[in-house]
Scaffold this motif. Structure first.
Motif, PDB file in Angstrom:
ATOM      1  N   MET A  56       0.829  -1.206   0.000  1.00  0.00           N
ATOM      2  CA  MET A  56       0.000   0.000   0.000  1.00  0.00           C
ATOM      3  C   MET A  56       0.865   1.259   0.000  1.00  0.00           C
ATOM      4  O   MET A  56       0.562   2.231  -0.688  1.00  0.00           O
ATOM      5  N   SER A  57       1.955   1.230   0.745  1.00  0.00           N
ATOM      6  CA  SER A  57       2.760   2.441   0.891  1.00  0.00           C
ATOM      7  C   SER A  57       4.042   2.435   0.061  1.00  0.00           C
ATOM      8  O   SER A  57       4.802   3.399   0.102  1.00  0.00           O
ATOM      9  N   THR A  58       4.279   1.359  -0.711  1.00  0.00           N
ATOM     10  CA  THR A  58       5.550   1.301  -1.438  1.00  0.00           C
ATOM     11  C   THR A  58       5.431   0.981  -2.922  1.00  0.00           C
ATOM     12  O   THR A  58       6.356   1.276  -3.672  1.00  0.00           O
ATOM     13  N   SER A  59       4.344   0.386  -3.349  1.00  0.00           N
ATOM     14  CA  SER A  59       4.258  -0.095  -4.723  1.00  0.00           C
ATOM     15  C   SER A  59       3.175   0.641  -5.510  1.00  0.00           C
ATOM     16  O   SER A  59       2.074   0.863  -5.011  1.00  0.00           O
ATOM     17  N   LEU A  60       3.503   0.998  -6.744  1.00  0.00           N
ATOM     18  CA  LEU A  60       2.511   1.619  -7.616  1.00  0.00           C
ATOM     19  C   LEU A  60       1.403   0.638  -7.984  1.00  0.00           C
ATOM     20  O   LEU A  60       0.268   1.024  -8.202  1.00  0.00           O
ATOM     21  N   VAL A  61       1.750  -0.637  -8.049  1.00  0.00           N
ATOM     22  CA  VAL A  61       0.811  -1.673  -8.475  1.00  0.00           C
ATOM     23  C   VAL A  61       0.449  -2.550  -7.280  1.00  0.00           C
ATOM     24  O   VAL A  61       1.321  -3.044  -6.578  1.00  0.00           O
ATOM     25  N   MET A  62      -0.836  -2.710  -7.044  1.00  0.00           N
ATOM     26  CA  MET A  62      -1.316  -3.553  -5.954  1.00  0.00           C
ATOM     27  C   MET A  62      -1.836  -4.866  -6.531  1.00  0.00           C
ATOM     28  O   MET A  62      -3.028  -5.066  -6.669  1.00  0.00           O
ATOM     29  N   ASP A  63      -0.929  -5.755  -6.903  1.00  0.00           N
ATOM     30  CA  ASP A  63      -1.291  -7.052  -7.449  1.00  0.00           C
ATOM     31  C   ASP A  63      -0.853  -8.143  -6.488  1.00  0.00           C
ATOM     32  O   ASP A  63      -0.030  -7.918  -5.603  1.00  0.00           O
ATOM     33  N   HIS A  64      -1.381  -9.327  -6.705  1.00  0.00           N
ATOM     34  CA  HIS A  64      -0.888 -10.510  -6.001  1.00  0.00           C
ATOM     35  C   HIS A  64      -0.088 -11.331  -7.001  1.00  0.00           C
ATOM     36  O   HIS A  64      -0.473 -11.452  -8.165  1.00  0.00           O
ATOM     37  N   TYR A  65       1.021 -11.872  -6.545  1.00  0.00           N
ATOM     38  CA  TYR A  65       1.939 -12.586  -7.419  1.00  0.00           C
ATOM     39  C   TYR A  65       2.076 -14.031  -6.980  1.00  0.00           C
ATOM     40  O   TYR A  65       2.066 -14.332  -5.786  1.00  0.00           O
ATOM     41  N   SER A  66       2.237 -14.900  -7.958  1.00  0.00           N
ATOM     42  CA  SER A  66       2.530 -16.299  -7.644  1.00  0.00           C
ATOM     43  C   SER A  66       3.999 -16.384  -7.241  1.00  0.00           C
ATOM     44  O   SER A  66       4.795 -15.495  -7.539  1.00  0.00           O
ATOM     45  N   ILE A  67       4.363 -17.478  -6.592  1.00  0.00           N
ATOM     46  CA  ILE A  67       5.762 -17.660  -6.202  1.00  0.00           C
ATOM     47  C   ILE A  67       6.657 -17.734  -7.437  1.00  0.00           C
ATOM     48  O   ILE A  67       7.783 -17.233  -7.422  1.00  0.00           O
ATOM     49  N   GLU A  68       6.155 -18.285  -8.526  1.00  0.00           N
ATOM     50  CA  GLU A  68       6.945 -18.349  -9.757  1.00  0.00           C
ATOM     51  C   GLU A  68       7.203 -16.945 -10.314  1.00  0.00           C
ATOM     52  O   GLU A  68       8.309 -16.651 -10.763  1.00  0.00           O
ATOM     53  N   GLU A  69       6.170 -16.093 -10.271  1.00  0.00           N
ATOM     54  CA  GLU A  69       6.348 -14.710 -10.737  1.00  0.00           C
ATOM     55  C   GLU A  69       7.380 -13.978  -9.876  1.00  0.00           C
ATOM     56  O   GLU A  69       8.207 -13.219 -10.392  1.00  0.00           O
ATOM     57  N   THR A  70       7.329 -14.217  -8.575  1.00  0.00           N
ATOM     58  CA  THR A  70       8.296 -13.567  -7.686  1.00  0.00           C
ATOM     59  C   THR A  70       9.697 -14.091  -7.935  1.00  0.00           C
ATOM     60  O   THR A  70      10.655 -13.308  -8.003  1.00  0.00           O
ATOM     61  N   ARG A  71       9.842 -15.397  -8.108  1.00  0.00           N
ATOM     62  CA  ARG A  71      11.176 -15.957  -8.404  1.00  0.00           C
ATOM     63  C   ARG A  71      11.727 -15.379  -9.701  1.00  0.00           C
ATOM     64  O   ARG A  71      12.904 -15.016  -9.771  1.00  0.00           O
ATOM     65  N   ASP A  72      10.875 -15.291 -10.723  1.00  0.00           N
ATOM     66  CA  ASP A  72      11.305 -14.706 -12.002  1.00  0.00           C
ATOM     67  C   ASP A  72      11.692 -13.244 -11.830  1.00  0.00           C
ATOM     68  O   ASP A  72      12.690 -12.792 -12.382  1.00  0.00           O
ATOM     69  N   PHE A  73      10.908 -12.492 -11.045  1.00  0.00           N
ATOM     70  CA  PHE A  73      11.205 -11.080 -10.807  1.00  0.00           C
ATOM     71  C   PHE A  73      12.549 -10.935 -10.096  1.00  0.00           C
ATOM     72  O   PHE A  73      13.383 -10.118 -10.488  1.00  0.00           O
ATOM     73  N   VAL A  74      12.774 -11.719  -9.063  1.00  0.00           N
ATOM     74  CA  VAL A  74      14.042 -11.650  -8.326  1.00  0.00           C
ATOM     75  C   VAL A  74      15.206 -11.986  -9.247  1.00  0.00           C
ATOM     76  O   VAL A  74      16.213 -11.278  -9.281  1.00  0.00           O
ATOM     77  N   THR A  75      15.069 -13.047 -10.032  1.00  0.00           N
ATOM     78  CA  THR A  75      16.154 -13.466 -10.919  1.00  0.00           C
ATOM     79  C   THR A  75      16.398 -12.461 -12.032  1.00  0.00           C
ATOM     80  O   THR A  75      17.527 -12.007 -12.233  1.00  0.00           O
ATOM     81  N   GLU A  76      15.349 -12.105 -12.756  1.00  0.00           N
ATOM     82  CA  GLU A  76      15.514 -11.273 -13.956  1.00  0.00           C
ATOM     83  C   GLU A  76      15.691  -9.785 -13.647  1.00  0.00           C
ATOM     84  O   GLU A  76      16.538  -9.128 -14.231  1.00  0.00           O
ATOM     85  N   VAL A  77      14.876  -9.255 -12.757  1.00  0.00           N
ATOM     86  CA  VAL A  77      14.872  -7.813 -12.513  1.00  0.00           C
ATOM     87  C   VAL A  77      15.872  -7.404 -11.435  1.00  0.00           C
ATOM     88  O   VAL A  77      16.573  -6.415 -11.579  1.00  0.00           O
ATOM     89  N   ILE A  78      15.955  -8.176 -10.374  1.00  0.00           N
ATOM     90  CA  ILE A  78      16.823  -7.785  -9.262  1.00  0.00           C
ATOM     91  C   ILE A  78      18.246  -8.304  -9.440  1.00  0.00           C
ATOM     92  O   ILE A  78      19.203  -7.545  -9.424  1.00  0.00           O
ATOM     93  N   LEU A  79      18.405  -9.595  -9.626  1.00  0.00           N
ATOM     94  CA  LEU A  79      19.748 -10.180  -9.640  1.00  0.00           C
ATOM     95  C   LEU A  79      20.499  -9.970 -10.950  1.00  0.00           C
ATOM     96  O   LEU A  79      21.719  -9.820 -10.937  1.00  0.00           O
ATOM     97  N   ASN A  80      19.806  -9.984 -12.073  1.00  0.00           N
ATOM     98  CA  ASN A  80      20.489  -9.883 -13.361  1.00  0.00           C
ATOM     99  C   ASN A  80      20.533  -8.470 -13.925  1.00  0.00           C
ATOM    100  O   ASN A  80      20.941  -8.270 -15.066  1.00  0.00           O
ATOM    101  N   SER A  81      20.151  -7.493 -13.144  1.00  0.00           N
ATOM    102  CA  SER A  81      20.149  -6.118 -13.625  1.00  0.00           C
ATOM    103  C   SER A  81      21.531  -5.500 -13.508  1.00  0.00           C
ATOM    104  O   SER A  81      22.214  -5.659 -12.499  1.00  0.00           O
ATOM    105  N   SER A  82      21.933  -4.782 -14.541  1.00  0.00           N
ATOM    106  CA  SER A  82      23.191  -4.053 -14.478  1.00  0.00           C
ATOM    107  C   SER A  82      22.978  -2.635 -13.959  1.00  0.00           C
ATOM    108  O   SER A  82      23.934  -1.911 -13.714  1.00  0.00           O
ATOM    109  N   SER A  83      21.713  -2.251 -13.768  1.00  0.00           N
ATOM    110  CA  SER A  83      21.428  -0.893 -13.327  1.00  0.00           C
ATOM    111  C   SER A  83      20.763  -0.834 -11.955  1.00  0.00           C
ATOM    112  O   SER A  83      20.160   0.168 -11.592  1.00  0.00           O
TER     113      SER A  83
END
Length: 175
Positions: free
Chosen positions: A20-47
């Motif tokens: 509510m206080s941190t995210s522009l999008v208020m969605d619910h995510y599956s564990i697979e979506e979260t794992r993909d987000f962590v891997t692709e967006v967080i861990l593999n980002s150069s920026s």
């Protein structure tokens, strides 16, 4: 942050009170979506770089802080913080984590400017950012729709020279 942090991050990412206080999008995510987000967006980002915030006594993960949209040429980044375990809200972890993140950004990465965005209803966060030395830089009026109302997004920033002028910015913090 490491891939194994996906499970705990998933609980925070699906906690409506946190999002509510941190995210522009208020969605619910599956564990697979979260794992993909962590891997692709967080861990593999150069920026971006993300760090787990741990409870002092036992090292329990309680949140995450990040530098995102890192622009090394122009020496700018945006900072983000989420204390995902709400039982640790109001205990100074966000203050300590942001001080360490800013010290890293300005002293180690030699960033010139760090910015952030905060929702206008998040009075505690705004107070914290002001206390740390961030300055109001602008407002995106009525850019966030929450609970059937429109809210502003406030843009704040800190320059390296402003960081160094803080009472804690000249001290060497441990990473």
């Amino acid at each position: 942050m490491v891939k194994e942090d996906s499970e705990v991050y998933h609980t925070w990412r699906n906690n409506e009170q946190v999002m509510m206080s941190t995210s522009l999008v208020m969605d619910h995510y599956s564990i697979e979506e979260t794992r993909d987000f962590v891997t692709e967006v967080i861990l593999n980002s150069s920026s971006s770089k993300s760090y787990i915030i741990e409870e002092k006594a036992d090292g329990k993960p309680i949140g995450v802080t990040s530098l995102i949209h890192m622009d090394y040429k122009n020496r700018h980044a945006e900072c983000v913080i989420d204390i995902g375990d709400t039982s640790y809200w109001g205990q100074g972890y966000a203050t300590e984590a942001l001080k360490l993140l800013l010290s890293y950004a300005f002293s180690e990465l030699n960033m010139h400017r760090i910015s952030l965005r905060v929702f206008s209803f998040n009075d505690k966060a705004i107070k914290l950012y002001n206390k740390l030395g961030f300055r109001h830089e602008g407002t995106s009026r009525e850019s966030l729709f929450r609970q059937s109302r429109w809210f502003d997004i406030i843009h704040m920033g800190m320059l390296q020279e402003e960081y160094k002028a803080t009472d804690w910015g000249s001290k060497n913090l441990v990473f």
